[in-house]
Design an enzyme around this catalytic site. Sequence first.
Site, PDB file in Angstrom:
ATOM      1  N   GLU A 242       0.816  -1.268  -0.065  1.00 14.40           N
ATOM      2  CA  GLU A 242      -0.113  -0.054  -0.075  1.00 14.40           C
ATOM      3  C   GLU A 242       1.026   1.170   0.003  1.00 14.40           C
ATOM      4  OE1 GLU A 242      -2.226   0.608   3.566  1.00 14.40           O
ATOM      5  OE2 GLU A 242      -3.807   1.957   2.433  1.00 14.40           O
ATOM      6  N   GLU A 367       0.709   9.990  13.102  1.00 12.79           N
ATOM      7  CA  GLU A 367       1.287   9.473  14.451  1.00 12.79           C
ATOM      8  C   GLU A 367       1.853   8.139  14.174  1.00 12.79           C
ATOM      9  OE1 GLU A 367      -1.751  10.658  14.091  1.00 12.79           O
ATOM     10  OE2 GLU A 367      -1.445  12.692  14.998  1.00 12.79           O
TER      11      GLU A 367
END
Lengths: 384, 282
Positions: A242, A367
């Site tokens: 991905e 994050e």
Amino acid sequence: MELRDTPEEAAFRQEVREFIAANLPDGSAKRGARRFEDDDRAWSQKLGEAGYAGLTWPKEYGGSGAPYSHQAIYLEELARAEAPSHLGVIGLGMAGPTIIAWGTDEQKERYLSKILHAEEIWCQGFSEPDAGSDLAASRTRIEDQGDHFLVNGQKVWSSFAHIADFCILVGQGLPDAPKYKNLTYLIVDMHAPGVEVRPLVQITGHPEFNEIFFTDVKVPKENILGGVGDGWQVAMTTLLHERGTLGFALSATLDVAVRKLIALAKERKVTDAILLDRIAREWIELQALKYTNYRSLTALQKTGVPGPEGSASKLVWSENNQRLTKLALEILGSHAQLTNGESGGDGYWQYQQLRSRGNTIEAGTSEILRNIVAERVLGLPRSR
Amino acid sequence: MDFSFSSEQDDLRREARAFLEANPSPSMEQLAGLGWVGILKSDDFTFLDAAVIFEELGRALYHGPYLLNEVAGQPGDEVWSIEIDGYVPHLEKVARVLRPDMTAEQAQGETVAAVDDGLELGRVSRNGSEPAQGSWDDVRRRLLAGFALYQVGLGSKAIEMAIEYAGKREQFGKKIGTYQAISHSLVDGYVAIELSRSLAYWAAWCVAENDEQVDLAVASAKSQAGEAAVLACEKSIQAHGGIGFTWEHPLHRYYKRALWLEGALGYGRVHRAEIAQSLLAG
């Protein structure tokens, strides 16, 4: 170092341009990323027939076996024409490469060709209401019933689920096993009894994503990828793919956004020095992302492994896109949120600005991506 | 498409890094001994070879006129500096000074200020200007690209120092690099430098090839690398805590050099204004 196309690359670029000019359905360029329409499937099938789907897949699995540079050129040209991408992005970018890496010969035979030709559409069942970034905390139960698996649970944030034929699904196969050895990875038929898809309306007002509910869904034993308890490793293959080639697609879409931003600034005759400074900065940031992706591409072609500079591409792109879309609204002026044509035209920027808030959440939150760069690129000690 | 240095250039980088680690302040004679002086005048090398050296000089925080002498591109064996925004770096270490109106002066005048203990700035006195060779546009392009490369090297080193420190220093019983307040801040510094690195290499290639995008590329590289190097130093000082704020730690020298380079030939906004004008024209 040679930043121009080689003659062979230039010929490929020309071929893609001519293909798009001859085949792009009228009007599709302006629609933007909303729900998917029937003509997108016809367009995707044309891309498959022309060999542009699965460009870098090995030839033995029906791909074109082309170098990654062709993938980058193809994506650049699609973006330049503002053409819709292939409907099967989950199949092509995630499910397919995972099946190539982990699948049995029967699975490869059954699924791969239909992904390439957009005959079957795939969706992803990873995120859950209580397991977003923490995938191994999945609560979806996968029970071994002897002659089949029984799946119960809920998935969210699933693009394409409303039109998908199959889902790559991760859930608890071994609930008593230690974390990261507890998961199982299945291929689930989206038309099976007990699968229910509900549209999930986002802050844009559009139901681009979906929720999927699995209630006593029977999944054949042969639909497992890897073994029971191997789900984490298999899922990492999916996520590697991905993010691996995503960078080129992202800089191509940012290229479109920057060109639209500059067109808007010309149309509105922007002379404010601060706005001009910020417009120039977005253009520079685009070049930085583009050339960073080219460095990754070269590393990938020379070594087969993406260079560390590529891991930050998605992080940077998402923040660039958020800044850029807000800048566009600022250029539109006060009341920029109005979409009645008086201040902001057709609602394009209003949609894009709200949509961009998802960019730092989807495909790995910023994050999580900063953790990945800190630990795997900078070599800092693990935070968890 | 091949956005990488050649194996010869990779060898040059290894050689330069090893030499500069052992000799952080080499003389022009030592650099001439390595064959680096006049590299841009040799048919055997391009600006990309010089780019490798410029970046490594930044890593080592090299003190001296080498980069300016190379980009000035004047004939002969004298060492040149360049007047930048009215001041001449290393005035006392060079024989000649190139001015932006493309006149050459003898390096006479007075040193008036020091950026840090390795970079002094002087004012050259007008003492019989002679015409210099080449065009200021070309010199300025090489300077902008050269400064961007130096800043990328400097910023990389500053972040690496912080990464090393955060992997050793313990507080509250843990290495401080495990705290995301530290690690995410260093990631942002690292990412800014890597993006600038891509721009600086693009700019170097454009200078080497005299590409049509050269002016946009050098302006982009200088503005981004200038700000990124300062950011990297500031992130590094913060991650080091108290020790990073002391005179004895080398970071303040990196920081002061980065600040001077950020402003030299214009802060980022000066270059962005040029870029905006070009983008919105037509």
